[in-house]
Design a protein around this motif. Structure first.
Motif, short mmCIF file in Angstrom:
data_model
loop_
_atom_site.label_atom_id
_atom_site.label_comp_id
_atom_site.label_asym_id
_atom_site.label_seq_id
_atom_site.Cartn_x
_atom_site.Cartn_y
_atom_site.Cartn_z
N ALA A 167 0.83 -1.20 0.00
CA ALA A 167 0.00 0.00 0.00
C ALA A 167 0.86 1.26 0.00
O ALA A 167 0.54 2.25 -0.66
CB ALA A 167 -0.93 0.00 1.21
N VAL A 168 1.97 1.20 0.74
CA VAL A 168 2.87 2.36 0.82
C VAL A 168 3.63 2.54 -0.50
O VAL A 168 3.70 3.65 -1.05
CB VAL A 168 3.85 2.19 1.99
CG1 VAL A 168 4.88 3.32 1.99
CG2 VAL A 168 3.09 2.17 3.31
N LEU A 169 4.18 1.44 -1.02
CA LEU A 169 4.96 1.53 -2.25
C LEU A 169 4.08 1.81 -3.46
O LEU A 169 4.54 2.35 -4.46
CB LEU A 169 5.73 0.23 -2.48
CG LEU A 169 6.81 -0.13 -1.46
CD1 LEU A 169 7.46 -1.46 -1.83
CD2 LEU A 169 7.87 0.97 -1.40
N GLY A 170 2.80 1.46 -3.35
CA GLY A 170 1.89 1.63 -4.48
C GLY A 170 1.68 3.07 -4.89
O GLY A 170 1.23 3.34 -6.01
N VAL A 171 2.01 4.02 -4.01
CA VAL A 171 1.82 5.43 -4.36
C VAL A 171 2.93 5.91 -5.30
O VAL A 171 2.82 6.97 -5.91
CB VAL A 171 1.79 6.32 -3.10
CG1 VAL A 171 0.66 5.90 -2.17
CG2 VAL A 171 3.12 6.28 -2.36
N VAL A 172 4.00 5.12 -5.42
CA VAL A 172 5.08 5.44 -6.35
C VAL A 172 4.88 4.60 -7.60
O VAL A 172 4.99 3.37 -7.56
CB VAL A 172 6.47 5.14 -5.73
CG1 VAL A 172 7.58 5.51 -6.71
CG2 VAL A 172 6.63 5.88 -4.41
N GLU A 173 4.57 5.23 -8.71
CA GLU A 173 4.19 4.51 -9.92
C GLU A 173 5.25 3.50 -10.36
O GLU A 173 4.94 2.39 -10.80
CB GLU A 173 3.91 5.50 -11.05
CG GLU A 173 3.34 4.86 -12.30
CD GLU A 173 2.93 5.89 -13.35
OE1 GLU A 173 2.59 5.47 -14.46
OE2 GLU A 173 2.95 7.10 -13.05
N ALA A 174 6.51 3.88 -10.25
CA ALA A 174 7.58 2.99 -10.70
C ALA A 174 7.67 1.72 -9.87
O ALA A 174 8.19 0.69 -10.33
CB ALA A 174 8.92 3.73 -10.66
N LEU A 175 7.15 1.77 -8.63
CA LEU A 175 7.23 0.60 -7.75
C LEU A 175 5.94 -0.21 -7.74
O LEU A 175 5.81 -1.17 -6.97
CB LEU A 175 7.54 1.06 -6.32
CG LEU A 175 8.90 1.75 -6.12
CD1 LEU A 175 9.03 2.24 -4.69
CD2 LEU A 175 10.04 0.81 -6.47
N ALA A 176 4.99 0.15 -8.59
CA ALA A 176 3.69 -0.54 -8.61
C ALA A 176 3.82 -2.04 -8.83
O ALA A 176 3.13 -2.83 -8.15
CB ALA A 176 2.80 0.08 -9.67
N PRO A 177 4.67 -2.53 -9.74
CA PRO A 177 4.79 -3.98 -9.91
C PRO A 177 5.27 -4.69 -8.64
O PRO A 177 4.80 -5.79 -8.32
CB PRO A 177 5.82 -4.12 -11.04
CG PRO A 177 5.73 -2.85 -11.80
CD PRO A 177 5.47 -1.81 -10.75
N VAL A 178 6.21 -4.06 -7.93
CA VAL A 178 6.69 -4.64 -6.68
C VAL A 178 5.56 -4.67 -5.65
O VAL A 178 5.37 -5.67 -4.93
CB VAL A 178 7.88 -3.83 -6.12
CG1 VAL A 178 8.34 -4.40 -4.78
CG2 VAL A 178 9.02 -3.82 -7.12
N ALA A 179 4.79 -3.59 -5.60
CA ALA A 179 3.67 -3.51 -4.66
C ALA A 179 2.64 -4.60 -4.94
O ALA A 179 2.12 -5.25 -4.02
CB ALA A 179 3.02 -2.13 -4.74
#
Length: 212
Positions: free
Chosen positions: A165-177
């Motif tokens: 949920a936290v990383l999901g706000v950073v578009e580049a990290l969406a796949p990791v999230a």
């Protein structure tokens, strides 16, 4: 109700939560023409989450009051956030039916904004949804009234969900999230199945401490 009945009722509510969440958020929300069904599914998510939180509290409070309060509190917090999301969807439907409700008459932009606010609610609620898995897992680990492996699966999955949920706000990290969010699925499905078939084992291993 007896403990086995409470366990099965809680498992049934949790299963309903999983099914309505998948149907509403992952399927119906992205399909044109199904806005009303998506709203219905979100309201059912709220009801099933609240019932599951209540059930876990009743199930856990005797053996681990802290875990019971944790699961209930985080679960109800998520239900409230999703209720707000459903409110935005309801207003979006109202604007679509009556263009006069749209500021400046821009129906498309208004509906898009309301849907974005609804999506933001799910993103924020994911923090609480991850957190409610942690005390659920702590209960299993510390009391040993459920398999300890199940407890660790829930704790790791819950932490992964919060991090997602936290990383999901950073578009580049969406796949990791997205990948981290799937960690919770194993523990959740295991817990649902365990509640429906076993419940609480009152013959816990002798070395199992009780928390709370």
């Amino acid at each position: 109700m007896t403990p086995p009945t409470v366990a099965r009722s809680t498992g049934a509510a949790y299963l309903a939560l999983a099914l309505t969440g998948m149907a509403g958020h992952l399927v119906l929300r992205g399909m044109p023409g199904y806005a009303e069904l998506a709203l219905l599914a979100e309201l059912l998510v709220v009801v099933s989450q609240a019932l599951a939180a209540w059930g876990f509290f009743a199930l856990f409070r005797r053996d681990h009051p802290t875990a019971a309060w944790g699961v209930a509190s985080f679960g109800l917090a998520n239900a409230i956030v999703i209720l707000g999301s459903a409110g935005f969807l309801a207003v979006a439907l109202a604007v679509g039916a009556d263009p006069a409700l749209a500021p400046g008459g821009d129906v498309e932009a208004t509906v898009a904004l309301l849907r974005a606010l609804s999506d933001a609610g799910w993103q924020a609620g994911a923090v609480f949804f991850g957190l409610w898995l942690v005390p659920m897992g702590v209960f299993a680990i510390t009391t040993r009234l459920m398999p300890r492996a199940l407890g660790w699966a829930l704790v790791v999955g819950g932490a992964g969900y919060v991090l997602a949920a936290v990383l999901g706000v950073v578009e580049a990290l969406a796949p990791v999230a997205d990948a981290l969010a799937y960690l919770a699925t194993v523990g959740e499905l295991w817990m649902i199945g365990y509640l429906l078939t076993v419940g609480i084992r009152r013959t816990a291993p002798a070395s199992g401490p009780v928390g709370g």
